[in-house]
Design a protein around this motif. Structure first.
Motif, short mmCIF file in Angstrom:
data_model
loop_
_atom_site.label_atom_id
_atom_site.label_comp_id
_atom_site.label_asym_id
_atom_site.label_seq_id
_atom_site.Cartn_x
_atom_site.Cartn_y
_atom_site.Cartn_z
N THR A 243 14.15 -38.60 -14.38
CA THR A 243 15.69 -38.29 -14.49
C THR A 243 16.60 -39.25 -14.21
N HIS A 244 16.39 -39.29 -12.59
CA HIS A 244 17.28 -40.51 -11.91
C HIS A 244 17.01 -41.90 -12.59
N LEU B 117 9.45 -35.38 -12.40
CA LEU B 117 10.31 -35.24 -13.75
C LEU B 117 11.75 -35.45 -13.29
N LEU B 118 11.92 -35.08 -11.95
CA LEU B 118 13.55 -35.47 -11.57
C LEU B 118 13.79 -36.93 -10.93
N LYS C 14 20.95 -39.16 -22.86
CA LYS C 14 21.46 -37.92 -22.40
C LYS C 14 20.45 -36.72 -22.59
N ARG D 147 14.47 -46.81 -19.97
CA ARG D 147 15.62 -46.55 -20.65
C ARG D 147 15.30 -47.16 -22.12
N SER E 204 17.09 -36.77 -23.29
CA SER E 204 16.05 -37.22 -22.44
C SER E 204 16.07 -36.67 -20.98
N ARG E 205 17.17 -36.98 -20.62
CA ARG E 205 17.77 -36.37 -19.25
C ARG E 205 17.58 -35.02 -19.05
N LEU F 294 16.37 -42.67 -15.89
CA LEU F 294 16.94 -42.76 -16.94
C LEU F 294 18.39 -43.12 -16.83
N ASN G 140 16.52 -32.79 -21.05
CA ASN G 140 15.04 -32.06 -21.33
C ASN G 140 14.08 -32.44 -20.16
N ALA G 141 14.28 -33.36 -19.49
CA ALA G 141 13.49 -33.78 -18.34
C ALA G 141 13.82 -32.62 -17.11
N ARG G 142 15.10 -32.71 -17.12
CA ARG G 142 15.49 -31.51 -15.93
C ARG G 142 15.02 -30.21 -16.10
#
Length: 189
Positions: free
Chosen positions: A104-105, A100-101, A52, A115, A54-55, A107, A57-59
């Motif tokens: 996020t996907h 980066l998106l 969560k 992961r 990581s996602r 992850l 922060n990447a977003r």
């Protein structure tokens, strides 16, 4: 920034870029605050907290790069200013935002290799590399005097400084968040 660039208002343009940076940095800090405040509790309540964080922060990093891309496209597309490299830098930032998106996907996919603990450690390391690269770039911009340039790339330099500051904060916070969560998880095991 588009209006400021059209009017040649350099101070206003820089102030707008720094305002974005301030808002982005505060958003990063606010969204990572639960981990900063109690990483052990965060891990104990939810083992997926690494993913969560990581996602999120990447977003946030994708938003920063996306802002840079859109701002440069808008400035050089909607004003009389013309800078040959504008589309290259804006496209590169847009591509990084999309990557980066995509990360996020990945992850969010339970079967993704991104992961794994090793991959998440690598991403935290890459976040610090990104922060160092942004700091070097900002150092060059400031040290070379490009912020006082009269060439038509002056608004882009403001985007680079504002975005660079935001990326430095987001990258360092992402790495610290990961390390705190990792330490807390190790203590619970």
């Amino acid at each position: 920034m588009v209006i400021a660039a059209a009017l040649g208002a350099k101070f206003t343009s820089l102030a707008a870029a720094l305002s974005f940076s301030f808002i982005a940095a505060n958003t990063v800090l606010a969204l990572n605050q639960p981990v900063f405040g109690d990483p052990g509790g965060a891990v104990q309540n939810d083992r997926e907290v690494f993913l969560k964080a990581s996602r999120i922060n990447a977003r946030l990093m994708a938003c920063i790069y996306g802002w840079g891309a859109l701002t440069i496209f808008a400035i050089y597309g909607l004003t009389q200013l013309w800078w040959f490299h504008s589309w290259q830098y804006a496209s590169a930032m847009g591509l990084i935002a999309v990557a980066l998106l995509g990360f996020t996907h990945l992850l969010g996919d339970p079967d993704s290799q991104f992961r794994s603990p090793i991959a998440l450690d690598a991403m935290a390391f890459l976040a610090m590399v990104q922060a160092a690269a942004a700091a070097l770039g900002m150092g060059f911009l400031i040290g070379s005097g490009k912020l006082s340039s009269i060439k038509p790339d002056w608004p882009a330099n403001h985007v680079f400084v504002g975005g660079g500051m935001a990326i430095i904060v987001a990258s360092v916070v992402a790495a610290i968040t990961h390390l705190r969560l990792k330490r807390a998880a190790d203590e619970l095991d």
